[in-house]
Design an enzyme around this catalytic site. Sequence first.
Site, PDB file in Angstrom:
ATOM      1  N   GLU A   3      80.646  38.995  57.398  1.00 48.58           N
ATOM      2  CA  GLU A   3      81.498  40.087  56.891  1.00 48.58           C
ATOM      3  C   GLU A   3      82.861  39.648  56.361  1.00 48.58           C
ATOM      4  O   GLU A   3      83.881  40.214  56.731  1.00 48.58           O
ATOM      5  CB  GLU A   3      81.643  41.150  57.995  1.00 48.58           C
ATOM      6  N   GLU A  10      69.835  42.769  60.373  1.00 46.72           N
ATOM      7  CA  GLU A  10      70.253  43.781  61.367  1.00 46.72           C
ATOM      8  C   GLU A  10      69.703  45.156  60.993  1.00 46.72           C
ATOM      9  O   GLU A  10      70.426  46.149  60.961  1.00 46.72           O
ATOM     10  CB  GLU A  10      71.790  43.842  61.434  1.00 46.72           C
TER      11      GLU A  10
END
Length: 351
Positions: free
Chosen positions: A149, A258
């Site tokens: 991220e 995810e």
Amino acid sequence: MRKKVFFFLLLPALQLSAQGLKDAYEGLFTVGVSVNLRNVTDSAQAALICRNYNSVTAENAMKPASTEREEGRFDWRGADRVANFCRQHGIKMRGHCLMWHNQIGRWMYEDEEGNPLPKEEFFRRMRNHIHAVVSRYKDVVYCWDVVNEAITDDRRADNPYRQTPMYRIAGEEFIANAFRFAHEADSTALLFYNDYNECDPVRSRRIYEMVLRLKADGVPIDGIGMQGHYNLRRPQPEELDRAIRLYRQLVHHIHITELDVRASSQQGGDLQFSKDGTTASDSLDERLAAQYGRIFTVLRRHSDVIDNVTFWNLSDRDSWLGAKNYPLPFDVNYQPKRAYDVILQKKDVTQ
Ligand code: 9MR
């Protein structure tokens, strides 16, 4: 004689029901799940993992805040529990994650007065951490989410990067060095950049450009992790397909790292979402199955470049989104939902 015939008629059905997701997807991609410590301790949950998945990610136990809360004071208890479970059952792990702005001790980038560390000291600490974790789990971890991220949520910002303390100290070199250090520690592990809202055209372009630049500089990056925190409507199949087509121009390995499909309308990996969700219903169950069906239809089409698809949590009970988002193929009682059958049966869903 009759009995025998009956048994043979029954056999294919029995075999089918003994098949887990990992068997159904053999030859396409491995199927994984992220686990907490309860999942690997409870025997029924452990059995569910072994039956369905051939890749495991530690949901939190291998993150910097879990393994090295303070500099040099390693605590391997949680990570070892998950790793030993996998060793015992012959399951390979996705390592998650080496560098992230969340769940990381401030010592990594600040001195005791809270001032940012000089770049060289930051790199020294980061390198020590990465070497320690990667070396310890080398035998069982086949790939790492090295940087997580790093792209900003602000789609209009001129600078594509999230303004984290680590980025402010070292800029893009922080990302490049994280990959270099991981590669030093295990030259055989596949190394991933991992991010969310990865089907958004602005964010996907930014991810693409970053990875392109890193690769041009010789940074050892093997793959892109598409987190896959989706909802019932988005991404639409063409949005998902477009993002995969973009990334596959750059890398030979794409992992969906995810995956979950929440009932509320948000997407993404940040914590700004509602845990209230909605009320369970038959139609919700059907919509979830349909969206998983659409997603897996696209993923199967790209199975030459997608080599792993990992669900984020074992069941709705375990989900970081809260049970009221009903985001997973297993319900709060660890029972398969319609979504599970649609995925297992590899039904093409295009509507
Ligand atoms: O599922 C994780 C949850 O238990 C933690 O509280 C949270 C902390 O931020 O992190 C969750 O996992 C995140 C993952 O590591 C990176 N992508 C977003 C995931 C959901 O927030």
